[in-house]
Design a protein around this motif. Structure first.
Motif, PDB file in Angstrom:
ATOM      1  N   MET A  23      63.269  83.512  61.835  1.00  0.00           N
ATOM      2  CA  MET A  23      64.505  83.230  61.112  1.00  0.00           C
ATOM      3  C   MET A  23      65.011  81.844  61.472  1.00  0.00           C
ATOM      4  O   MET A  23      64.623  81.256  62.480  1.00  0.00           O
ATOM      5  CB  MET A  23      65.577  84.239  61.497  1.00  0.00           C
ATOM      6  CG  MET A  23      66.027  84.100  62.929  1.00  0.00           C
ATOM      7  SD  MET A  23      67.596  84.923  63.219  1.00  0.00           S
ATOM      8  CE  MET A  23      67.752  84.697  64.976  1.00  0.00           C
ATOM      9  N   CYS A  24      65.881  81.323  60.665  1.00  0.00           N
ATOM     10  CA  CYS A  24      66.552  80.065  60.977  1.00  0.00           C
ATOM     11  C   CYS A  24      67.687  80.397  61.946  1.00  0.00           C
ATOM     12  O   CYS A  24      68.517  81.248  61.644  1.00  0.00           O
ATOM     13  CB  CYS A  24      67.135  79.456  59.712  1.00  0.00           C
ATOM     14  SG  CYS A  24      65.913  79.234  58.405  1.00  0.00           S
ATOM     15  N   THR A  25      67.705  79.734  63.095  1.00  0.00           N
ATOM     16  CA  THR A  25      68.707  80.096  64.097  1.00  0.00           C
ATOM     17  C   THR A  25      70.019  79.339  63.919  1.00  0.00           C
ATOM     18  O   THR A  25      71.059  79.798  64.361  1.00  0.00           O
ATOM     19  CB  THR A  25      68.197  79.793  65.516  1.00  0.00           C
ATOM     20  OG1 THR A  25      68.173  78.390  65.704  1.00  0.00           O
ATOM     21  CG2 THR A  25      66.823  80.383  65.760  1.00  0.00           C
ATOM     22  N   TYR A  26      69.957  78.145  63.354  1.00  0.00           N
ATOM     23  CA  TYR A  26      71.126  77.265  63.193  1.00  0.00           C
ATOM     24  C   TYR A  26      71.753  76.884  64.538  1.00  0.00           C
ATOM     25  O   TYR A  26      72.907  76.486  64.582  1.00  0.00           O
ATOM     26  CB  TYR A  26      72.188  77.898  62.282  1.00  0.00           C
ATOM     27  CG  TYR A  26      71.705  78.197  60.886  1.00  0.00           C
ATOM     28  CD1 TYR A  26      71.701  77.222  59.905  1.00  0.00           C
ATOM     29  CD2 TYR A  26      71.224  79.462  60.568  1.00  0.00           C
ATOM     30  CE1 TYR A  26      71.234  77.495  58.634  1.00  0.00           C
ATOM     31  CE2 TYR A  26      70.754  79.738  59.292  1.00  0.00           C
ATOM     32  CZ  TYR A  26      70.764  78.756  58.320  1.00  0.00           C
ATOM     33  OH  TYR A  26      70.306  79.029  57.066  1.00  0.00           O
ATOM     34  N   ILE A  27      71.002  77.019  65.625  1.00  0.00           N
ATOM     35  CA  ILE A  27      71.531  76.653  66.944  1.00  0.00           C
ATOM     36  C   ILE A  27      71.421  75.131  67.099  1.00  0.00           C
ATOM     37  O   ILE A  27      70.318  74.580  67.102  1.00  0.00           O
ATOM     38  CB  ILE A  27      70.745  77.345  68.065  1.00  0.00           C
ATOM     39  CG1 ILE A  27      70.862  78.862  67.952  1.00  0.00           C
ATOM     40  CG2 ILE A  27      71.199  76.857  69.431  1.00  0.00           C
ATOM     41  CD1 ILE A  27      69.906  79.627  68.854  1.00  0.00           C
ATOM     42  N   HIS A  62      57.617  86.939  60.186  1.00  0.00           N
ATOM     43  CA  HIS A  62      58.366  85.966  59.395  1.00  0.00           C
ATOM     44  C   HIS A  62      57.412  84.873  58.902  1.00  0.00           C
ATOM     45  O   HIS A  62      56.466  84.514  59.584  1.00  0.00           O
ATOM     46  CB  HIS A  62      59.451  85.363  60.294  1.00  0.00           C
ATOM     47  CG  HIS A  62      60.576  84.733  59.555  1.00  0.00           C
ATOM     48  ND1 HIS A  62      61.489  85.467  58.836  1.00  0.00           N
ATOM     49  CD2 HIS A  62      60.934  83.437  59.416  1.00  0.00           C
ATOM     50  CE1 HIS A  62      62.378  84.644  58.302  1.00  0.00           C
ATOM     51  NE2 HIS A  62      62.064  83.410  58.627  1.00  0.00           N
ATOM     52  N   PHE A 119      75.796  84.395  68.448  1.00  0.00           N
ATOM     53  CA  PHE A 119      74.921  83.628  67.560  1.00  0.00           C
ATOM     54  C   PHE A 119      75.757  82.661  66.718  1.00  0.00           C
ATOM     55  O   PHE A 119      76.735  83.072  66.099  1.00  0.00           O
ATOM     56  CB  PHE A 119      74.181  84.612  66.655  1.00  0.00           C
ATOM     57  CG  PHE A 119      73.129  83.991  65.799  1.00  0.00           C
ATOM     58  CD1 PHE A 119      71.925  83.572  66.352  1.00  0.00           C
ATOM     59  CD2 PHE A 119      73.324  83.819  64.437  1.00  0.00           C
ATOM     60  CE1 PHE A 119      70.942  83.007  65.559  1.00  0.00           C
ATOM     61  CE2 PHE A 119      72.345  83.251  63.645  1.00  0.00           C
ATOM     62  CZ  PHE A 119      71.157  82.844  64.205  1.00  0.00           C
ATOM     63  N   ASP A 133      64.995  75.660  66.342  1.00  0.00           N
ATOM     64  CA  ASP A 133      64.830  76.190  64.986  1.00  0.00           C
ATOM     65  C   ASP A 133      63.411  75.905  64.515  1.00  0.00           C
ATOM     66  O   ASP A 133      62.589  75.396  65.279  1.00  0.00           O
ATOM     67  CB  ASP A 133      65.868  75.542  64.054  1.00  0.00           C
ATOM     68  CG  ASP A 133      66.492  76.565  63.108  1.00  0.00           C
ATOM     69  OD1 ASP A 133      65.732  77.378  62.558  1.00  0.00           O
ATOM     70  OD2 ASP A 133      67.712  76.549  62.938  1.00  0.00           O
ATOM     71  N   HIS A 134      63.127  76.210  63.252  1.00  0.00           N
ATOM     72  CA  HIS A 134      61.790  75.960  62.715  1.00  0.00           C
ATOM     73  C   HIS A 134      61.470  74.462  62.759  1.00  0.00           C
ATOM     74  O   HIS A 134      62.303  73.647  62.352  1.00  0.00           O
ATOM     75  CB  HIS A 134      61.705  76.429  61.259  1.00  0.00           C
ATOM     76  CG  HIS A 134      61.929  77.893  61.081  1.00  0.00           C
ATOM     77  ND1 HIS A 134      61.241  78.842  61.789  1.00  0.00           N
ATOM     78  CD2 HIS A 134      62.763  78.576  60.264  1.00  0.00           C
ATOM     79  CE1 HIS A 134      61.636  80.051  61.404  1.00  0.00           C
ATOM     80  NE2 HIS A 134      62.570  79.913  60.492  1.00  0.00           N
TER      81      HIS A 134
END
Lengths: 246, 85
Positions: B1-5, A214, A156, B32-33
């Motif tokens: 969640m925020c993935t930051y990918i 969420h 990740f 991401d969102h």
């Protein structure tokens, strides 16, 4: 007592620099607490500005720093959020400085009682805990923030770290609102955080909502769960009423 | 969640943004969102020219399934191009 408030875009000082912020300030002169609102990763958006106004309607002065201002000063909020996203999100040190700037602004208001709380959603949930572990605050709310604790999945590309090393420095009571169906944070993460806060002797209050995942507060998203959100808002109002009251 | 990918790639081409056409120099791809799409996470593509500021951007937010279908359509299109063209 008047319920009027003034909401507008202003500038505040953060770490010596001026940044944009959205404020909703109660016009009544009676002393009251303030709330720093931390927006979620998609940005400084209309829905989160509505949350700022909601706190003013509840009787608190409220402010939301534009966390992406430094990434793209003057750009539209969604473009600035994209620029911030490309850089891997908001650096922790900058977040703490922006919340500190917001708290300082609120404490300097003529109708401040000197108390300031912080609240964040999603990535802002973790950042709310981060701010409360880094600054002297009076109440903090974490709405489903991932990676306050927990090990990220293998591979990740996380640009932020869990807060294990900081939890002992939590400066104020913490309210945590979580969805039972959420994976990040999962119920195991929530239980781990409960255990660590208990070990550190910290005051906290957690609520976990069945049928919610969420982002259950997000009125413009499919994850919105009105029953959880309504109850959550009641919990927030009671928590701030207890800890930010005159 | 925020993935930051986030993935980034240099790009040569043009895009049409709110102020008209501009040269695209960079593209970021993230999962991401979204800002606008009705999904919790989307495949987001930003066609950018950072030299012209953050607003020089053409943005799309696609469901994962739509993104996969787009990839396949791009591949099929490129495969039909005669050699040397």
């Amino acid at each position: 007592m008047s319920d009027a408030f003034l909401s507008q875009t202003i500038t505040i000082t953060s770490d010596g620099e001026e940044i944009e912020a959205y404020a909703a300030l109660v016009q009544d002169t009676a002393p009251r607490g303030g709330v720093v609102v931390i927006h979620h990763l998609p940005g400084y958006d209309e829905e989160t500005k509505e949350i700022v106004r909601h706190f003013a309607a509840l009787g608190y002065n409220a402010i939301m720093p534009n966390l992406y201002w430094r990434d793209a000063p003057g750009a539209s909020p969604d473009d600035a959020a994209a620029a911030g996203r490309a850089k891997g999100g908001v650096p922790d040190e900058r977040l703490v400085a922006d919340v500190a700037g917001g708290a300082e602004f609120l404490r300097a208001l003529p109708n401040s009682n000197g108390k300031v709380g912080v609240i964040g959603y999603c990535s802002g949930g973790r950042q709310s805990v981060l701010a409360a572990c880094s600054l002297e605050l009076d109440a903090a709310v974490d709405n489903y923030g991932a990676f306050v604790v927990g090990t990220p999945p293998e591979g990740f590309p996380l640009k932020v770290k869990p807060l294990y090393d900081l939890l002992g420095d939590l400066s104020c009571p913490l309210l945590g609102l979580f969805g039972v169906d959420d994976q990040y944070p999962s119920q195991e993460h929530v239980a781990e955080l409960e255990g660590l806060l208990t070990e550190h002797g910290k005051e906290f209050e957690f609520h976990n909502y069945e049928g919610a995942g969420h982002a259950f507060f997000a009125v413009n998203r499919p994850a919105f769960r009105p029953e959880a959100a309504k109850d959550g808002w009641e919990k927030i109002a009671a928590f701030y009423g207890k800890h930010l009251g005159a | 969640m925020c993935t930051y990918i986030v993935e980034k790639v240099s790009t040569e081409g043009s895009g049409k943004g709110p102020d008209g056409w501009f040269a695209v120099t960079d593209t970021t791809v993230s999962y991401d969102h979204p800002v606008h799409a009705s999904a919790e996470h989307t495949l987001n593509i930003d066609f950018l020219n950072p030299g012209k500021g953050a607003s020089a951007r053409v943005a799309v937010e696609l469901t994962a399934q739509s993104a996969r279908e787009l990839i396949a359509a791009i591949q099929r299109t490129l495969e039909q191009v005669p050699p040397g063209l």
